[in-house]
Scaffold this motif. Sequence first.
Motif, mmCIF file in Angstrom:
data_model
loop_
_atom_site.group_PDB
_atom_site.id
_atom_site.type_symbol
_atom_site.label_atom_id
_atom_site.label_comp_id
_atom_site.label_asym_id
_atom_site.label_seq_id
_atom_site.Cartn_x
_atom_site.Cartn_y
_atom_site.Cartn_z
ATOM 1 N N ILE A 163 39.122 33.912 52.611
ATOM 2 C CA ILE A 163 40.418 34.106 51.983
ATOM 3 C C ILE A 163 40.215 34.808 50.632
ATOM 4 O O ILE A 163 39.513 34.305 49.765
ATOM 5 C CB ILE A 163 41.140 32.763 51.773
ATOM 6 C CG1 ILE A 163 41.182 31.962 53.074
ATOM 7 C CG2 ILE A 163 42.539 32.999 51.235
ATOM 8 C CD1 ILE A 163 41.876 32.654 54.223
ATOM 9 N N GLY A 164 40.805 35.961 50.486
ATOM 10 C CA GLY A 164 40.668 36.740 49.251
ATOM 11 C C GLY A 164 39.480 37.677 49.237
ATOM 12 O O GLY A 164 39.330 38.478 48.308
ATOM 13 N N ALA A 165 38.629 37.608 50.255
ATOM 14 C CA ALA A 165 37.429 38.452 50.279
ATOM 15 C C ALA A 165 37.817 39.928 50.286
ATOM 16 O O ALA A 165 38.665 40.363 51.060
ATOM 17 C CB ALA A 165 36.593 38.127 51.510
ATOM 18 N N GLY A 169 39.002 40.906 42.283
ATOM 19 C CA GLY A 169 38.840 39.547 41.779
ATOM 20 C C GLY A 169 38.951 38.487 42.850
ATOM 21 O O GLY A 169 39.218 37.316 42.555
ATOM 22 N N GLY A 170 38.724 38.890 44.109
ATOM 23 C CA GLY A 170 38.833 37.914 45.202
ATOM 24 C C GLY A 170 40.213 37.314 45.331
ATOM 25 O O GLY A 170 40.367 36.192 45.828
ATOM 26 N N GLY A 171 41.222 38.068 44.906
ATOM 27 C CA GLY A 171 42.589 37.544 44.986
ATOM 28 C C GLY A 171 42.821 36.372 44.050
ATOM 29 O O GLY A 171 43.758 35.597 44.247
ATOM 30 N N GLY A 172 41.943 36.228 43.046
ATOM 31 C CA GLY A 172 42.068 35.123 42.094
ATOM 32 C C GLY A 172 41.454 33.823 42.566
ATOM 33 O O GLY A 172 41.546 32.799 41.883
ATOM 34 N N ILE A 173 40.790 33.843 43.720
ATOM 35 C CA ILE A 173 40.210 32.620 44.298
ATOM 36 C C ILE A 173 38.776 32.462 43.799
ATOM 37 O O ILE A 173 37.958 33.388 43.915
ATOM 38 C CB ILE A 173 40.270 32.681 45.832
ATOM 39 C CG1 ILE A 173 41.743 32.600 46.274
ATOM 40 C CG2 ILE A 173 39.460 31.551 46.462
ATOM 41 C CD1 ILE A 173 41.965 32.890 47.725
ATOM 42 N N ARG A 174 38.463 31.298 43.261
ATOM 43 C CA ARG A 174 37.154 31.047 42.649
ATOM 44 C C ARG A 174 36.289 30.206 43.579
ATOM 45 O O ARG A 174 36.652 29.096 43.958
ATOM 46 C CB ARG A 174 37.332 30.345 41.291
ATOM 47 C CG ARG A 174 38.192 31.144 40.331
ATOM 48 C CD ARG A 174 38.470 30.406 39.028
ATOM 49 N NE ARG A 174 39.499 31.070 38.273
ATOM 50 C CZ ARG A 174 39.311 32.074 37.400
ATOM 51 N NH1 ARG A 174 38.065 32.512 37.185
ATOM 52 N NH2 ARG A 174 40.325 32.612 36.761
#
Length: 297
Positions: A163-165, A169-174
């Motif tokens: 998810i976000g890959a 910024g990875g879609g804001g996913i940390r």
Amino acid sequence: MDLAGLTAIDVHTHAEVSSRGGTSLDDALHEASSAYFKIDSAARRPTLQEMAAYYRERKMAAVVFTVDAEHATGNAPVPNEEVAEAAAANPDVLIPFASIDPFKGRAGVRQARRLVEQYGVKGFKFHPSIQGFFPDDRLAYGLYEAIEELGAIALFHTGQTGIGAGLPGGGGIRLKYSDPMRVDDVAVDFPDMKIILAHPSFPWQDAALSVATHKRGVHIDLSGWSPKYFPPQLVKYANSLLQDKVLFGSDYPVISPDRWLADFAALPMKDEVRPKILKDNAARLLGLVADTARPAS
């Protein structure tokens, strides 16, 4: 549920679309994760009834859940009640889990109790990276207290996520939130709560194996990866020390159980271990059979 007639229990599947048209992810995250898993995004959104038919055709049962990360994403999840109602309408194949955003506080705790007591929910899915919290953050402890008291299961996403890959910024996913070692304190503080660490926990696989070996209530599901990519130490532990604590999961609809099982068949697993991973361990953990095994502690 006709347990004897089932070939497998998939402990990790996602309800991604509501009958009302809502989705668990916004379009950007959905498209990015579809590209990551190399699947058709349009075909990735089966309804709950379609999921039931899909698993019934394969003589499998499936644990199904949504992901509630509304605080972090602003996106309302597929309603937990809808998932539970679909499972109640298809009790031969669907097993309901729920998801509650830890930031909902006391309202979330009340919701958890209602979902178990009135809707028969068996467990709760947490996705720390999307929800934006560390599992050992005290903000979630009220939820864990309720889950433990109710005899439900806590399932935590661990490791990297699709998810976000590929997004800026990875879609804001940390990713830092999903280190499985952050579940170790949870397992200590809630020793009677049943826990599942979801996925091969790249890049923290050894940490997940350590926690699952050390803490009696902690299990590992094998979803989200094709078995042909499993780290060798995961295969080794699943075949030996953790053979009673490892569970089949696909991550459907991003990975199909058909693909997963075909690749699992090629792994060098002991004949006596395969049925444990595919069905027996999950049946025991979910309370579908009496718990007579004593997993490694």
